[in-house]
Design an enzyme around this catalytic site. Structure first.
Site, mmCIF file in Angstrom:
data_model
loop_
_atom_site.group_PDB
_atom_site.id
_atom_site.type_symbol
_atom_site.label_atom_id
_atom_site.label_comp_id
_atom_site.label_asym_id
_atom_site.label_seq_id
_atom_site.Cartn_x
_atom_site.Cartn_y
_atom_site.Cartn_z
ATOM 1 N N MET A 108 -5.753 -6.583 8.420
ATOM 2 C CA MET A 108 -5.288 -5.687 9.469
ATOM 3 C C MET A 108 -6.100 -4.418 9.407
ATOM 4 S SD MET A 108 -1.300 -6.524 9.609
ATOM 5 C CE MET A 108 -1.249 -6.702 7.870
ATOM 6 N N GLY A 156 11.249 -40.390 -5.718
ATOM 7 C CA GLY A 156 9.955 -40.556 -5.058
ATOM 8 C C GLY A 156 10.000 -39.654 -3.834
ATOM 9 N N THR A 157 9.635 -38.394 -4.049
ATOM 10 C CA THR A 157 9.872 -37.410 -2.981
ATOM 11 C C THR A 157 8.931 -37.572 -1.799
ATOM 12 O OG1 THR A 157 8.659 -35.877 -4.377
ATOM 13 C CG2 THR A 157 11.048 -35.600 -4.249
ATOM 14 N N TYR A 164 12.338 -34.302 -16.046
ATOM 15 C CA TYR A 164 10.883 -34.137 -16.050
ATOM 16 C C TYR A 164 10.342 -34.105 -14.630
ATOM 17 C CZ TYR A 164 10.454 -39.119 -14.959
ATOM 18 O OH TYR A 164 10.529 -40.333 -14.340
ATOM 19 N N ASP A 179 8.260 -40.484 -0.192
ATOM 20 C CA ASP A 179 9.020 -41.313 0.748
ATOM 21 C C ASP A 179 10.345 -40.671 1.108
ATOM 22 O OD1 ASP A 179 8.041 -43.763 1.873
ATOM 23 O OD2 ASP A 179 7.632 -44.392 -0.189
ATOM 24 N N CYS A 200 8.556 -38.058 -9.292
ATOM 25 C CA CYS A 200 7.136 -38.325 -9.220
ATOM 26 C C CYS A 200 6.712 -37.858 -7.826
ATOM 27 C CB CYS A 200 6.848 -39.807 -9.459
ATOM 28 S SG CYS A 200 7.795 -40.882 -8.394
ATOM 29 N N ARG A 229 6.038 -48.879 -11.890
ATOM 30 C CA ARG A 229 6.686 -49.291 -10.657
ATOM 31 C C ARG A 229 6.200 -50.676 -10.265
ATOM 32 N NH1 ARG A 229 5.612 -45.980 -5.256
ATOM 33 N NH2 ARG A 229 3.579 -46.935 -5.476
ATOM 34 N N SER A 247 14.166 -41.933 -10.680
ATOM 35 C CA SER A 247 12.998 -41.084 -10.482
ATOM 36 C C SER A 247 12.863 -40.838 -8.980
ATOM 37 C CB SER A 247 11.752 -41.782 -11.042
ATOM 38 O OG SER A 247 10.604 -41.125 -10.559
ATOM 39 N N ARG A 300 1.372 -46.835 -10.635
ATOM 40 C CA ARG A 300 1.434 -47.674 -9.429
ATOM 41 C C ARG A 300 0.640 -48.944 -9.692
ATOM 42 N NH1 ARG A 300 0.265 -42.317 -7.623
ATOM 43 N NH2 ARG A 300 1.676 -41.555 -6.003
ATOM 44 N N ARG A 321 -3.527 -1.645 -6.321
ATOM 45 C CA ARG A 321 -2.702 -2.850 -6.230
ATOM 46 C C ARG A 321 -3.078 -3.761 -7.378
ATOM 47 N NH1 ARG A 321 -5.736 -4.445 -0.824
ATOM 48 N NH2 ARG A 321 -7.756 -4.908 -1.691
ATOM 49 N N GLU A 327 14.257 -43.003 -3.242
ATOM 50 C CA GLU A 327 13.399 -42.547 -2.154
ATOM 51 C C GLU A 327 13.980 -42.862 -0.776
ATOM 52 O OE1 GLU A 327 9.635 -44.539 -2.702
ATOM 53 O OE2 GLU A 327 10.625 -46.238 -3.642
ATOM 54 N N ARG A 361 -2.949 3.561 8.393
ATOM 55 C CA ARG A 361 -3.260 2.400 7.550
ATOM 56 C C ARG A 361 -2.145 1.362 7.599
ATOM 57 N NH1 ARG A 361 -4.595 4.701 1.734
ATOM 58 N NH2 ARG A 361 -5.849 2.795 1.653
ATOM 59 N N GLY A 397 -8.470 -7.072 4.349
ATOM 60 C CA GLY A 397 -9.262 -7.150 5.568
ATOM 61 C C GLY A 397 -8.542 -7.753 6.745
ATOM 62 N N HIS A 417 -16.353 -8.890 1.107
ATOM 63 C CA HIS A 417 -15.342 -9.749 1.727
ATOM 64 C C HIS A 417 -15.422 -11.172 1.170
ATOM 65 C CE1 HIS A 417 -13.831 -12.438 4.965
ATOM 66 N NE2 HIS A 417 -12.872 -11.528 5.018
ATOM 67 N N LYS A 456 0.830 -1.207 0.000
ATOM 68 C CA LYS A 456 0.000 0.000 0.000
ATOM 69 C C LYS A 456 0.862 1.253 0.000
ATOM 70 C CE LYS A 456 -3.744 -0.544 2.457
ATOM 71 N NZ LYS A 456 -4.318 -0.797 3.790
HETATM 72 P P1 ADP Z 1 -7.695 -2.141 3.845
HETATM 73 O O1 ADP Z 1 -6.288 -2.603 3.737
HETATM 74 O O2 ADP Z 1 -8.494 -2.953 4.779
HETATM 75 O O3 ADP Z 1 -8.313 -1.935 2.502
HETATM 76 P P2 ADP Z 1 -7.264 0.692 3.962
HETATM 77 O O4 ADP Z 1 -6.063 1.210 4.652
HETATM 78 O O5 ADP Z 1 -7.186 0.661 2.500
HETATM 79 O O6 ADP Z 1 -7.633 -0.710 4.561
HETATM 80 O O7 ADP Z 1 -8.421 1.637 4.454
HETATM 81 C C1 ADP Z 1 -9.721 1.289 4.751
HETATM 82 C C2 ADP Z 1 -10.668 2.233 4.046
HETATM 83 O O8 ADP Z 1 -10.433 3.585 4.438
HETATM 84 C C3 ADP Z 1 -10.529 2.212 2.548
HETATM 85 O O9 ADP Z 1 -11.794 2.292 1.977
HETATM 86 C C4 ADP Z 1 -9.731 3.438 2.247
HETATM 87 O O10 ADP Z 1 -9.998 3.931 0.973
HETATM 88 C C5 ADP Z 1 -10.191 4.403 3.325
HETATM 89 N N1 ADP Z 1 -9.158 5.375 3.645
HETATM 90 C C6 ADP Z 1 -7.914 5.108 4.097
HETATM 91 N N2 ADP Z 1 -7.204 6.242 4.268
HETATM 92 C C7 ADP Z 1 -8.022 7.253 3.922
HETATM 93 C C8 ADP Z 1 -7.861 8.673 3.881
HETATM 94 N N3 ADP Z 1 -6.706 9.252 4.206
HETATM 95 N N4 ADP Z 1 -8.901 9.404 3.482
HETATM 96 C C9 ADP Z 1 -10.063 8.816 3.146
HETATM 97 N N5 ADP Z 1 -10.291 7.488 3.172
HETATM 98 C C10 ADP Z 1 -9.281 6.705 3.548
HETATM 99 MG MG MG Z 2 -7.740 -0.803 1.117
HETATM 100 MG MG MG Z 3 7.671 -44.849 -2.255
#
Ligand code: ADP
Ligand code: MG
Ligand code: MG
Length: 853
Positions: free
Chosen positions: A88, A745-746, A830, A748, A810, A599, A743, A543, A321, A724, A77, A86, A437, A8
């Site tokens: 962290m 036989g990973t 192979y 075993d 294998c 075999r 060959s 086999r 990303r 093996e 962030r 989602g 999600h 990010k």
């Molecule tokens: P995640 O990794 O869970 O997507 P983000 O860090 O991207 O978390 O942020 C969670 C939400 O908050 C996202 O929708 C992001 O666009 C929004 N957000 C983060 N920083 C800002 C900011 N400085 N201003 C407005 N919205 C923000």
């Molecule tokens: Mg985000």
């Molecule tokens: Mg074997």
């Protein structure tokens, strides 16, 4: 700079550099996270540097942190080198307190907005930093909405929100037993600390384990000035993919909400609006967004997953990303981008995740007239799944423990559901869109998902769901089609996947690039057919014992094993030879000249014998022996440690008749097909050799048996061994003198190198992985350090004696992309894997070449 700044942070910097509008901010490195987690404190200059950067940000923004009239608000962030959706937690609107809220009101002239921001901040901070459960806040919010008689949070007034802020703070005080911190700098420091600590929360750990993410330093923290999507109807927030992440189609694909902040779009609180509608709301912003989208794709040469916010008609990008996508989409996007001139063929090959191809190799629903489609949701993640309905992660796990297949049905999913989602066949949700999600996680896992199925009412506590007046209870079977969004009552028949279109194109490109050959592990003509259709260039492991279990053969096998004299063994051996021969004829015909490694019998004999009392009695009758006597014979075959016992070549040496019979069956089959004009190309393989004399002994028997057919033998063959046993690796020069091929036989080899019993590893491996004692499961990806070193030694010693010695692998490692790359590096000829993984291996072999380049 992803490793240092997190994905990010690095991309925010990059976007700024190429002229995309991004709110100003700074990023604290993953190294700092690592330091903090190890030392539970910061280096000496951390505090002063933080303040310095904060001052810089204030200067840029013309605002001051904690200022009563003109307050700077920031988001805090998280972001690691690998994106973990989602996993962290982010805190928005940080810097608000009872003083600065006045400044925010003065500035925005919008009291409602100000208190909306404030209550969001208290909730996020209360949750992430002070560990107060979201439910408490949601409850208060629901109650407030009820009291006011409204449905949406946007319908609450400034005064309502003001009261909510007070309530929220009380909730924090009550639950955290601590005052809500008012000092913004203190808030910031606590937030940074919480983000760092979240690196090791259960959700994050589970995600890393499931996705095999290891070796990272930690998360970076980005502190970024806020932009506000909740300033009114001319503001908003959205998420989008630059192309369709489900199909790969070249269409802008996303959702937005006006007057909303942060995660509102993905949280399923209000139903978001399809991105193309933004043009109607604000054409200028829409056009600008399209421009940015194109700029980003051209810059990153990949499909992007973006987050944006509109503040009073002005567009800001908050994240980009490389977008997660289904393998179907990955393939289509890669091919399209080659056609668009954006990528070269080699670059395109690197854009498809070999492991993920698995998705395409999954069965699809076979359509029938009787199908009972009961409702339809969004086709959020393709594939098909069938199983018993469950309503919670816990129930899913309980059912799976009983070897049931389950479909997890939820109103919407959250990170807490990860474990349950992982083990379910598919996911069905009532709420949430294509970027919810559930949808995102399922696409990442390659799991079928139907989301936003608004027709269904999920009643998790009563363990049932309603579709109109149809009631589906826990345990009822349903089938999901993640490609159409259909929900079908009952079990549907599935059909095999095919290699066509762009998939075929990518595979052909891969074949042009790779040098490693790809074979398959197959024991029947049907499996061979599938594998050849998927591009297998031979059989790396057939086999023979699997053939022993079919139909009536097991009786013959038992007669052979329990024979009390060599004479008594003649009859069953003769019959077995006949049936085995037929099997090989079928296999040779399908493989038509491609090498087939067969075999000779490997498992300990008692595996073929009955265990239950009644079965033993039945067998005794058939053999005309007393049950007592038979039990004795079976008892004699019992072994304390069968994996290290009387099996493999040890069996061949003590019961040469069995191996002879097998060699005859193979030879006769090869002669027979040759007469029909089909080429046979046989590799006779002696298993479990650890000492050259074992091989020498059996090679002679094999050779003599083949020679006894004289000039009839007009097919190509080799006699070699499976490697093996660790001792075979370190004496490979001696063994190579007697072997035409090796060959690995990973399976075993791994078992014997670690001394981990494959059948008992489940008892301690999960703990090993959790504790980080092992980083990866050595049964699924080759342990390059230990097992790999033995392989290298073996190859070196073997080829010293025979420079052209054919060496393959294998064992299921042959279908694991990382192992495939390793095999390429150490110079194998192979890899061989199960039929459905052949395309994975083909692509991985090409990627190994490109990566080396
Ligand atoms: P995640 O990794 O869970 O997507 P983000 O860090 O991207 O978390 O942020 C969670 C939400 O908050 C996202 O929708 C992001 O666009 C929004 N957000 C983060 N920083 C800002 C900011 N400085 N201003 C407005 N919205 C923000
Ligand atoms: Mg985000
Ligand atoms: Mg074997």
């Amino acid at each position: 700079m992803k490793a240092l700044l997190g994905g990010k942070g690095a991309n925010l910097g990059e976007m700024t550099k190429i002229g995309v509008p991004v709110p100003f901010g700074f990023t604290i490195t993953t190294e700092m996270c690592d330091y903090f987690l190890k030392n539970s404190k910061y280096p000496e200059n951390f505090a002063s540097e933080l303040e310095e950067k904060l001052n810089l940000l204030e200067a840029k923004m013309g605002k001051k942190f904690g200022d009563r009239h003109n307050p700077l608000l920031v988001s805090v962030r998280s972001g690691a080198a690998v994106s973990m959706p989602g996993m962290m937690d982010t805190i928005l609107n940080l810097g608000l307190n009872d003083d600065t809220i006045k400044g925010l009101m003065e500035q925005s002239g919008n009291e409602r907005f100000s208190y909306d921001s404030y209550r969001r901040f208290v909730q996020m901070f209360g949750n992430v930093v002070m560990n107060v459960d979201h439910d408490h806040f949601e409850e208060a919010l629901e109650k407030m909405k009820e009291e006011r008689g409204v449905h949406l949070d946007t319908e609450l007034t400034a005064d309502d929100l003001k009261v909510l802020v007070l309530q929220y703070k009380q909730i924090v005080n009550d639950n955290a037993k601590q005052e809500f911190p008012e000092n913004p700098l203190e808030q910031l420091k606590l937030a940074i600390e919480a983000v760092f600590s979240s690196w090791n929360n259960d959700r994050a750990k589970t995600y890393r384990r499931i996705h095999g993410v290891s070796g990272l330093k930690g998360t970076a923290v980005t502190v970024q000035s806020m932009v506000f999507g909740n300033l009114g109807e001319d503001s908003g927030t959205g998420v989008a993919f630059t192309r369709n992440p489900s199909t790969g189609e070249r269409e802008f694909y996303g959702e937005f909400l006006m007057n909303a902040q942060g995660e509102d779009v993905v949280a399923g609180i209000r139903t978001p609006i399809e991105i193309s509608q933004l043009r109607r709301v604000n054409e200028e912003v829409y056009d600008q967004l399209i421009e940015v989208k194109n700029l980003l794709e051209n810059h990153y040469k990949d499909m992007q997953d973006i987050e944006f916010t509109i503040e009073k008609g002005k567009l800001f990008l908050l994240q980009t990303r490389n977008g997660k996508r289904t393998s179907q989409a990955a393939i289509n996007i890669a091919c399209d981008m080659v056609d668009e001139g954006l990528l070269t063929r080699d670059e395109a090959l690197m854009k498809v995740d070999a492991k993920q191809l698995n998705q395409l190799l999954h069965p699809q629903i076979k359509r029938s007239a009787e199908q009972n489609v009961v409702t339809k949701g969004l086709p959020a993640s393709p594939g098909a799944a069938c199983g018993k309905v469950v309503f919670t992660s816990e129930d899913a796990m309980a059912m799976v423990e009983k070897h049931e297949k389950v479909i997890l049905v939820r109103k919407e999913t959250s990170p807490e559901d990860i474990n349950g989602m992982h083990i379910s066949q598919g996911i069905l949700t009532a709420r949430g869109g294509m970027t919810s999600h559930a949808a995102v996680v399922c696409r990442g896992m390659g799991k079928c998902c139907v989301a936003g199925c608004t027709d269904i009412i999920v009643n998790a506590s009563a363990k049932k769901l309603l579709i109109g007046d149809l009631v589906i209870k826990e345990g009822d079977v349903i089938t999901l089609d993640g490609s159409t969004g259909e929900v079908i009552l009952g079990e549907m028949e599935m059909q095999k996947p095919e290699l066509t279109g762009n998939f075929k194109r990518i595979m052909e490109w891969a074949d042009e690039v790779r040098s490693l050959r790809v074979r398959t592990n197959a024991d029947t003509p049907e499996d061979c057919r599938v594998a050849v259709d998927f591009g297998a260039e031979g059989i790396g492991l057939c086999r023979t014992e699997h053939m022993f279990f079919e139909d009536d053969r097991i009786k013959l096998v038992r007669k052979m094993i329990l024979a009390q004299s060599t004479d008594e063994r003649v009859e069953p051996l003769k019959k077995l030879k006949q049936v085995q021969k037929e099997d090989f004829v079928g296999i040779f015909e399908v493989m038509d000249g491609r090498p087939v490694t067969v075999r000779l019998l490997d498992p300990p004999l008692h595996e073929f014998l009955p265990e239950r009392e009644d079965q033993i009695e039945l067998l005794a009758k058939e053999l005309n022996r007393s049950a007592e006597d038979l039990k004795n014979s079976i008892g004699n075959l019992h072994e304390i440690n069968p994996m290290l016992g009387h099996r493999g070549c040890r069996l061949g040496i003590t019961f040469p008749d069995i191996y002879k019979m097998q060699v005859q069956a193979i030879t006769e089959a090869a002669i027979e097909v040759s007469k029909k004009g089909v080429k046979a190309n046989v590799e006779f393989e002696i298993p479990l050799v650890g000492e050259v004399n074992e091989l020498k002994f059996l090679r002679e028997i094999t050779q003599q048996t083949i020679d006894s057919y004289g000039s009839d033998v007009n097919f190509h063959y080799m006699i070699g061994t499976m490697i093996e046993v660790p001792r075979a690796c370190v004496t490979a020069d001696e063994i190579a003198a007697e072997a035409d091929f090796f060959s690995f036989g990973t399976n075993d080899l791994t078992q014997m190198t670690f001394g981990y019993s494959r059948d008992d590893i489940g008892k301690f491996l999960p703990a090993y992985l959790d504790l980080g004692i092992l980083e990866v499961d050595p049964t699924s990806s080759i342990d390059q350090k230990g097992v790999g070193t033995l392989m290298r030694i073996c190859i070196e010693l073997g080829r010293k004696v025979k420079p052209d010695l054919e060496i393959g692998i294998c064992g299921e490692h042959g279908g694991d992309p990382e192992s495939v790359e390793f095999c390429h590096k150490i110079g194998l000829n192979y890899v061989s894997c199960s039929p459905y993984r052949v395309p994975i291996a083909r692509l991985a072999a090409a990627q190994a070449v490109l990566r080396k380049k």
